[in-house]
Motif scaffolding. Structure first.
Motif, mmCIF file in Angstrom:
data_model
loop_
_atom_site.group_PDB
_atom_site.id
_atom_site.type_symbol
_atom_site.label_atom_id
_atom_site.label_comp_id
_atom_site.label_asym_id
_atom_site.label_seq_id
_atom_site.Cartn_x
_atom_site.Cartn_y
_atom_site.Cartn_z
ATOM 1 N N ASN A 113 -13.194 126.512 74.683
ATOM 2 C CA ASN A 113 -13.947 127.049 75.836
ATOM 3 C C ASN A 113 -13.057 128.062 76.550
ATOM 4 O OD1 ASN A 113 -16.569 125.394 76.207
ATOM 5 N ND2 ASN A 113 -15.024 123.817 75.809
ATOM 6 N N ASP A 114 -12.663 129.109 75.836
ATOM 7 C CA ASP A 114 -11.718 130.048 76.425
ATOM 8 C C ASP A 114 -12.347 130.821 77.587
ATOM 9 O OD1 ASP A 114 -12.449 133.040 75.272
ATOM 10 O OD2 ASP A 114 -13.093 131.433 73.953
ATOM 11 N N ARG A 115 -11.489 131.252 78.497
ATOM 12 C CA ARG A 115 -11.957 131.937 79.717
ATOM 13 C C ARG A 115 -12.670 133.250 79.415
ATOM 14 N NH1 ARG A 115 -6.307 131.964 82.274
ATOM 15 N NH2 ARG A 115 -5.983 131.646 80.075
ATOM 16 N N GLN A 116 -12.184 133.951 78.410
ATOM 17 C CA GLN A 116 -12.789 135.267 78.114
ATOM 18 C C GLN A 116 -14.142 135.160 77.413
ATOM 19 O OE1 GLN A 116 -10.208 138.187 76.117
ATOM 20 N NE2 GLN A 116 -8.544 136.805 76.590
ATOM 21 N N GLY A 117 -14.475 133.978 76.947
ATOM 22 C CA GLY A 117 -15.776 133.804 76.284
ATOM 23 C C GLY A 117 -15.814 134.300 74.844
ATOM 24 N N VAL A 118 -14.644 134.420 74.208
ATOM 25 C CA VAL A 118 -14.636 134.885 72.810
ATOM 26 C C VAL A 118 -15.259 133.814 71.903
ATOM 27 C CG1 VAL A 118 -13.223 135.770 70.909
ATOM 28 C CG2 VAL A 118 -12.524 136.200 73.267
ATOM 29 N N THR A 119 -14.927 132.543 72.184
ATOM 30 C CA THR A 119 -15.497 131.461 71.360
ATOM 31 C C THR A 119 -17.011 131.389 71.558
ATOM 32 O OG1 THR A 119 -13.407 130.298 71.692
ATOM 33 C CG2 THR A 119 -15.203 129.030 70.714
ATOM 34 N N SER A 125 -18.951 133.949 72.162
ATOM 35 C CA SER A 125 -19.517 135.063 71.361
ATOM 36 C C SER A 125 -19.503 134.725 69.875
ATOM 37 C CB SER A 125 -18.719 136.356 71.550
ATOM 38 O OG SER A 125 -18.697 136.709 72.888
ATOM 39 N N GLU A 133 -9.853 137.245 66.770
ATOM 40 C CA GLU A 133 -9.558 137.306 68.217
ATOM 41 C C GLU A 133 -9.271 135.920 68.778
ATOM 42 O OE1 GLU A 133 -12.215 139.582 70.822
ATOM 43 O OE2 GLU A 133 -12.633 140.879 69.114
ATOM 44 N N LEU A 187 -5.903 133.970 71.093
ATOM 45 C CA LEU A 187 -6.110 133.519 72.472
ATOM 46 C C LEU A 187 -5.044 132.515 72.887
ATOM 47 C CD1 LEU A 187 -9.959 132.773 72.376
ATOM 48 C CD2 LEU A 187 -8.855 134.629 73.654
ATOM 49 N N GLU A 188 -4.677 132.592 74.179
ATOM 50 C CA GLU A 188 -3.695 131.657 74.703
ATOM 51 C C GLU A 188 -4.194 130.209 74.555
ATOM 52 O OE1 GLU A 188 -2.458 132.802 78.659
ATOM 53 O OE2 GLU A 188 -1.660 130.754 78.859
ATOM 54 N N GLU A 189 -5.476 130.012 74.797
ATOM 55 C CA GLU A 189 -6.011 128.640 74.773
ATOM 56 C C GLU A 189 -6.052 128.053 73.365
ATOM 57 O OE1 GLU A 189 -7.582 131.249 76.140
ATOM 58 O OE2 GLU A 189 -8.548 130.717 78.042
#
Ligand code: AVI
Length: 314
Positions: A202-208, A210, A43, A47-49
């Motif tokens: 530090n992606d906005r969705q918080g996948v990193t 998790s 995932e 990510l865009e980031e």
């Protein structure tokens, strides 16, 4: 069901206890990758980031004829940490001259699944999977077919997850499997604007976040441990002196955690260092590998964010 990483229980326990007994607590980043961790990493790559994966794919797509010419024909391609082999497909589709493919992967399940699929998709390709922790010394399987050279494929800048001294030990180990003229196609993330780097981790969705916390979940599941994931927060920052992104899990409170009867104390604000991701200049990377390899060719993107490099064993 998802006993993904095929490492023995005592080894995992020893490594974890050793890391948590240090003044700066740490955990080996390979323990991110159980089934859930591998999925979370997949995932992250979308990510865009997180620029590395798509930038490396783009570099490969834009330079494929040149890459093929540089790497040569009739090669054995041995991929370190093959995962989903997504980038390998790009090579296999364009490189009819790969005679054998050796995916090397710590996760038995992942490896079996990928090999099954690749066998269907590439019926003429000889596939010799190797399930091992490639950060330790290992031996490539013997290949009966004739070939001109062995080329390790190590994309994704995973080499950046080693400290330079570990990277050197790893390169030294790889080089024992190679003859002069053999090679390595390696992805290397480059130094760049700090905000681009810190945003990527530090992606906005918080996948990193998790993904980072999954190391604690993995330990709870594999060992008799009781980390409360809510009591830790994700932190990732660029350490300019060391030239690396560091990931940490910071204790939100004073707390104790028990792992197989060993008790560990955490003060509020104290961190567990979970990962390093080194970012290199081209010159620094050339120096790092110079004892074993010459840098034959470097491909980058227009922003110079990432590089794909062909190294030749000297
Ligand atoms: C696998 N490795 C190259 C990734 C990296 O960027 O260091 C792991 C990762 N950690 C956080 N995001 C991705």
């Amino acid at each position: 069901m998802d006993d993904h990483v095929t490492l023995s229980f005592p080894k995992m326990l020893d490594e974890i206890i050793e890391g948590l007994e240090k003044d700066q607590k740490e955990l080996p980043s390979k323990y991110f990758y159980d089934q859930r961790g591998s999925q979370l990493f997949e995932e992250i790559t979308e990510l865009e980031e997180y620029y590395p994966t798509r930038t490396e794919m783009r570099i490969m797509q834009d330079n494929m004829p040149y890459i093929i010419r540089t790497v040569g024909s009739d090669i054995i391609l041995a991929e370190l940490g093959s995962g989903s082999s997504k980038k390998t497909r790009l090579l296999l589709d364009h490189f009819p001259s790969i005679t054998s493919y050796i995916p090397i992967e710590i996760s038995e399940q992942y490896l079996a699944k990928v090999v099954q699929k690749l066998n269907q998709e590439y019926p003429d390709l000889q596939i010799e999977p190797l399930c091992t922790d490639y950060s330790m010394p290992f031996q490539l399987p013997a290949i009966a077919q004739p070939y001109s050279k062995i080329v390790f494929f190590y994309p994704g800048s995973t080499i950046g997850n080693f400290q330079p001294s570990q990277a050197k030990a790893f390169l030294n180990n790889l080089s024992t499997q190679l003859d002069p003229g053999d090679g390595m196609l390696v992805g290397v993330d480059l130094k760049k604007n700090i905000s681009v780097l810190e945003t990527a981790y530090n992606d906005r969705q918080g996948v990193t976040a998790s993904f980072n916390k999954n190391i604690l979940r993995h330990i709870n599941r594999k060992l008799d441990a009781n980390f409360n994931l809510n009591n830790f927060r994700h932190e990732a920052f660029y350490n300019r002196d060391e030239g690396r992104i560091e990931m940490h899990l910071v204790s939100r409170t004073d707390q104790t955690v028990t792992i197989e009867k060993e008790v560990f104390h955490f003060k509020q604000g104290e961190s567990i260092h979970t990962e390093n991701s080194y970012k290199y200049s081209l010159a620094d990377f050339e120096t790092l590998v110079s004892e074993w390899f010459s840098v034959e060719k470097v491909w980058t993107d227009s922003d110079h964010y990432f590089s794909l490099q062909y190294l030749q064993k000297i």
